[in-house]
Write an enzyme that holds these catalytic residues in place. Structure first.
Site, short mmCIF file in Angstrom:
data_model
loop_
_atom_site.label_atom_id
_atom_site.label_comp_id
_atom_site.label_asym_id
_atom_site.label_seq_id
_atom_site.Cartn_x
_atom_site.Cartn_y
_atom_site.Cartn_z
N VAL A 32 0.78 -1.20 0.11
CA VAL A 32 -0.05 0.10 -0.05
C VAL A 32 0.90 1.28 0.05
O VAL A 32 0.26 2.30 -0.18
CB VAL A 32 -0.95 0.19 1.12
CG1 VAL A 32 -1.85 -1.12 1.27
CG2 VAL A 32 -0.16 0.01 2.63
N LYS A 33 2.06 1.01 0.05
CA LYS A 33 2.94 2.20 0.22
C LYS A 33 3.36 2.85 -1.28
O LYS A 33 2.98 2.27 -2.26
CB LYS A 33 4.41 2.11 0.76
CG LYS A 33 4.18 1.43 2.19
CD LYS A 33 3.61 2.47 3.10
CE LYS A 33 3.81 2.29 4.66
NZ LYS A 33 3.25 0.85 4.88
N ALA A 34 4.09 3.86 -1.27
CA ALA A 34 4.44 4.74 -2.62
C ALA A 34 4.73 3.68 -3.65
O ALA A 34 4.41 3.86 -4.91
CB ALA A 34 5.13 5.81 -2.44
#
Length: 402
Positions: free
Chosen positions: A194-196
């Site tokens: 879910v991170k960049a």
């Protein structure tokens, strides 16, 4: 009427993969190195260059990155680390892994970030016999903390800053890039889906000290080293002719298995090329949220960009559930039924049973205000502007505006 099963489900966060990402991983699978191979160093160099740091040390997760940072500062029993309570468990847990105590800081009730005011208050509560070894500054939801102001306090006290930048890859503040460690000793990142950018799981520590970086690389692999300049058992390390025995290694301090694989780093290298696009996409979606949710004020307010250039990891809204007459749980369930996933970031860490049992129960009013109203809406690169409008319409129905 369209079947519910055909409605696009919007999770609060999601990875974004293309064919080139998949091809990069397949290339590793068909090659000679699945782990401890050339992609590790390639990713470290590319990542360090992207955030303008001298060094990057890749590891197995953002939690491992925080743990390595604590080890790098030699935090241990008798030490304490200041940590804002509005964060994920890992920020505080990393302190406990090395035996240090946690001093929880309150946060600004509007941003969830530790401000100079809250840092000063946390320093006042440290006690005379507590050695504060580090200050963890958390960049929350992609928003940057005021690093310059926090550094002024930390520098005055002679305490280094560690940035928990797991939400802030691609962000900038005070004309510096998050991760360049201009105001900190180290910065830590996560590459969770879910991170960049994603690597499946993965993390990194950035810093500007090559000696410490090499130590962290040793610590991430059981504390083993193969460099003859640091060998202590020279009778075992070298053959009769003085040449190093090719199989020889030494462990000089206790390390961990925090290695990342070549498969992960191959994916990370491809994802890193798209970071600027991912961040700009998130910023465009947040701009659309700002426009689409205006009519729901004052019952619902979108968190605004307050300092620097935000990477917008999360789309946080604050809802007056009491005036709305609907609980947060009910709002989340209604949205879920209509294909919209939401989440709460985070339950204040000082309220977790482990920490209450250790430090007692106490009140931090800023975080209590923030936590009572926050809700994370869908935000990721797979979304489009119409998705944002759909979320806004559903919230409008719940709020009774539509």
């Amino acid at each position: 009427i369209m079947s519910q099963s055909l409605v696009k489900f919007l999770s609060y966060g999601k990875h974004s993969l293309d064919e080139d990402d998949i091809a990069a991983v397949i290339e590793v699978l068909e090659g000679n190195w699945l782990t401890t191979g050339p992609n590790i160093e390639k990713f470290e160099k590319a990542f360090a260059a992207k955030v303008n740091a001298k060094e990057a040390v890749v590891c197995s997760s953002g939690s491992a990155a925080l743990h390595l940072a604590m080890l790098g500062l030699q935090c241990g029993p008798g030490d304490a680390v200041i940590v804002p309570t509005q964060t994920f468990l890992a920020t505080a847990d990393a302190c406990r892994y090395v035996g240090a105590e946690v001093i929880f800081s309150d946060v600004d009730p509007k941003t969830g970030l530790m401000s100079p005011k809250q840092l000063e208050a946390a320093l006042l509560h440290r006690g005379k016999k507590v050695n504060v070894k580090a200050i963890c500054v958390v960049h929350l939801a992609g928003q940057c903390a005021d690093l310059r102001a926090l550094y002024a306090i930390a520098d005055r006290e002679g305490i280094p800053i560690i940035e928990d930048a797991c939400h802030a890859l691609g962000a900038k503040v005070h004309e510096t890039t998050i991760g360049d460690c201009h105001f900190s000793k180290m910065a830590t990142f996560s590459f969770h889906p879910v991170k960049a950018i994603c690597m499946g799981e993965g993390g990194a520590v950035t810093l500007n000290d090559p000696t410490m970086a090499n130590r962290l690389r040793t610590l991430r692999s059981h504390g083993m080293n193969r460099g003859e300049t640091v060998f202590q058992n020279t009778d075992l390390a070298f053959a009769a002719d003085g040449a190093q025995n090719p199989w020889y290694y030494e462990m000089s301090e206790l390390g961990f298995n925090f290695r990342a694989t070549d498969m992960q780093c191959a994916l990370g290298l491809q994802q890193l090329k798209k970071l600027d696009y991912f961040v700009e996409k998130r910023r465009a979606l947040m701009k659309q949220y700002s426009s689409s949710l205006k009519s729901l004020a004052p019952l619902l307010k979108l968190q605004k960009e307050r300092i620097g250039y935000s990477a917008w990891h999360l789309a946080v809204v604050h809802i007056d559930f009491k005036s709305l007459g609907v609980s947060r749980s009910e709002v989340m369930k209604k949205l879920q039924e209509d294909g919209v996933g939401t989440q709460v970031h985070y339950i204040p860490v000082h309220l977790q049973p482990y920490y209450m049992n250790r430090y007692g129960k106490f009140s931090l009013p800023g975080v209590e205000t923030y936590y009572a109203s926050c809700l994370s809406l869908p935000l990721h690169a797979q979304m489009n502007l119409e998705d944002v409008d759909r979320v806004a319409r559903l919230l409008g129905k719940i709020c009774g505006v539509i």
